[in-house]
Motif scaffolding. Structure first.
Motif, PDB file in Angstrom:
ATOM      1  N   GLY A 117      28.088  46.891  45.495  1.00 19.22           N
ATOM      2  CA  GLY A 117      29.023  46.597  46.565  1.00 19.22           C
ATOM      3  C   GLY A 117      30.003  45.477  46.262  1.00 19.22           C
ATOM      4  N   GLN A 118      29.948  44.926  45.070  1.00 22.85           N
ATOM      5  CA  GLN A 118      30.880  43.861  44.689  1.00 22.85           C
ATOM      6  C   GLN A 118      32.261  44.472  44.451  1.00 22.85           C
ATOM      7  OE1 GLN A 118      29.962  42.084  40.926  1.00 22.85           O
ATOM      8  NE2 GLN A 118      31.685  40.676  40.992  1.00 22.85           N
ATOM      9  N   GLU A 119      33.300  43.871  45.062  1.00 17.54           N
ATOM     10  CA  GLU A 119      34.662  44.380  44.879  1.00 17.54           C
ATOM     11  C   GLU A 119      35.258  43.841  43.583  1.00 17.54           C
ATOM     12  OE1 GLU A 119      37.358  44.276  48.136  1.00 17.54           O
ATOM     13  OE2 GLU A 119      35.811  44.850  49.573  1.00 17.54           O
ATOM     14  N   LEU A 120      35.925  44.722  42.864  1.00 16.79           N
ATOM     15  CA  LEU A 120      36.545  44.374  41.587  1.00 16.79           C
ATOM     16  C   LEU A 120      38.067  44.387  41.735  1.00 16.79           C
ATOM     17  CD1 LEU A 120      34.365  46.710  39.324  1.00 16.79           C
ATOM     18  CD2 LEU A 120      34.036  44.261  39.735  1.00 16.79           C
ATOM     19  N   ASP A 121      38.760  43.802  40.766  1.00 13.53           N
ATOM     20  CA  ASP A 121      40.224  43.807  40.757  1.00 13.53           C
ATOM     21  C   ASP A 121      40.786  45.123  40.222  1.00 13.53           C
ATOM     22  OD1 ASP A 121      40.252  41.225  41.712  1.00 13.53           O
ATOM     23  OD2 ASP A 121      40.451  40.319  39.730  1.00 13.53           O
ATOM     24  N   ASN A 122      39.961  45.868  39.525  1.00 16.14           N
ATOM     25  CA  ASN A 122      40.408  47.116  38.931  1.00 16.14           C
ATOM     26  C   ASN A 122      39.362  48.190  39.207  1.00 16.14           C
ATOM     27  OD1 ASN A 122      42.009  48.897  37.480  1.00 16.14           O
ATOM     28  ND2 ASN A 122      42.271  47.487  35.751  1.00 16.14           N
ATOM     29  N   ILE A 123      39.639  49.407  38.800  1.00 16.37           N
ATOM     30  CA  ILE A 123      38.719  50.529  39.015  1.00 16.37           C
ATOM     31  C   ILE A 123      37.362  50.207  38.393  1.00 16.37           C
ATOM     32  CG2 ILE A 123      38.326  52.979  38.530  1.00 16.37           C
ATOM     33  CD1 ILE A 123      40.676  52.710  40.292  1.00 16.37           C
ATOM     34  N   SER A 124      36.308  50.505  39.118  1.00 17.43           N
ATOM     35  CA  SER A 124      34.949  50.308  38.620  1.00 17.43           C
ATOM     36  C   SER A 124      34.700  51.241  37.436  1.00 17.43           C
ATOM     37  CB  SER A 124      33.953  50.615  39.743  1.00 17.43           C
ATOM     38  OG  SER A 124      32.639  50.635  39.261  1.00 17.43           O
TER      39      SER A 124
END
Length: 155
Positions: A117-124
């Motif tokens: 569930g951690q949001e990233l700056d780019n596509i997972s």
């Protein structure tokens, strides 16, 4: 001694064929070598094959979904698209910063989250290879009849 073994082996083979319901002609056909042909169709490796015509799908409008969590279908051809660990052709149009210019649908925000569930700056990385879930839509008729019905909430 070897002639005796050959005769015995032939007798056993004949008994097996009779027991299995095959006659000797069928057995000879079954024992014939199988001729395999490669995708090159017999063209030597030193020569090029002529390109075969490929049916290109025209662009479609977005297709309706048949179940709630269905990934959207790709409404255009993706032939020749490259998706490697270093480059993803889909992001030329579907990346958030490029959708205004391209008119393409933005990649869903769900694609920017890790499994924790951690949001990233780019596509997972687990959502980077688009064609794992998304496939081009086509107007092909079903190969096998079925009784599938869309989810009631989507009818």
């Amino acid at each position: 001694m070897t002639t005796l073994l050959k005769t015995l082996a032939s007798a056993v083979m004949a008994a097996v064929l009779v027991a299995s319901g095959m006659n000797l002609a069928q057995a000879a056909d079954a024992a014939a070598p199988v001729k395999l042909e490669g995708l090159r169709g017999g063209t030597p490796i030193t020569q090029d094959n002529a390109p075969t015509p490929i049916k290109q799908e025209r662009d479609h409008g977005p297709a309706d979904r048949d179940f709630v969590q269905q990934p959207p279908l790709i409404p255009h051809t993706i032939q020749g698209y490259q998706i490697t660990k270093n480059y993803n052709k889909c992001m030329d149009c579907h990346a958030w910063q490029k959708t205004k210019e391209s008119g393409a649908t933005k990649v869903s925000v769900t694609h920017f989250k890790t499994r924790d569930g951690q949001e990233l700056d780019n596509i997972s990385p687990r959502r980077y290879f688009c064609t794992q879930c998304h496939v081009p839509q086509t107007d092909a008729k079903p190969l096998v009849g079925n009784t599938f019905q869309r989810a009631r909430g989507l009818q």
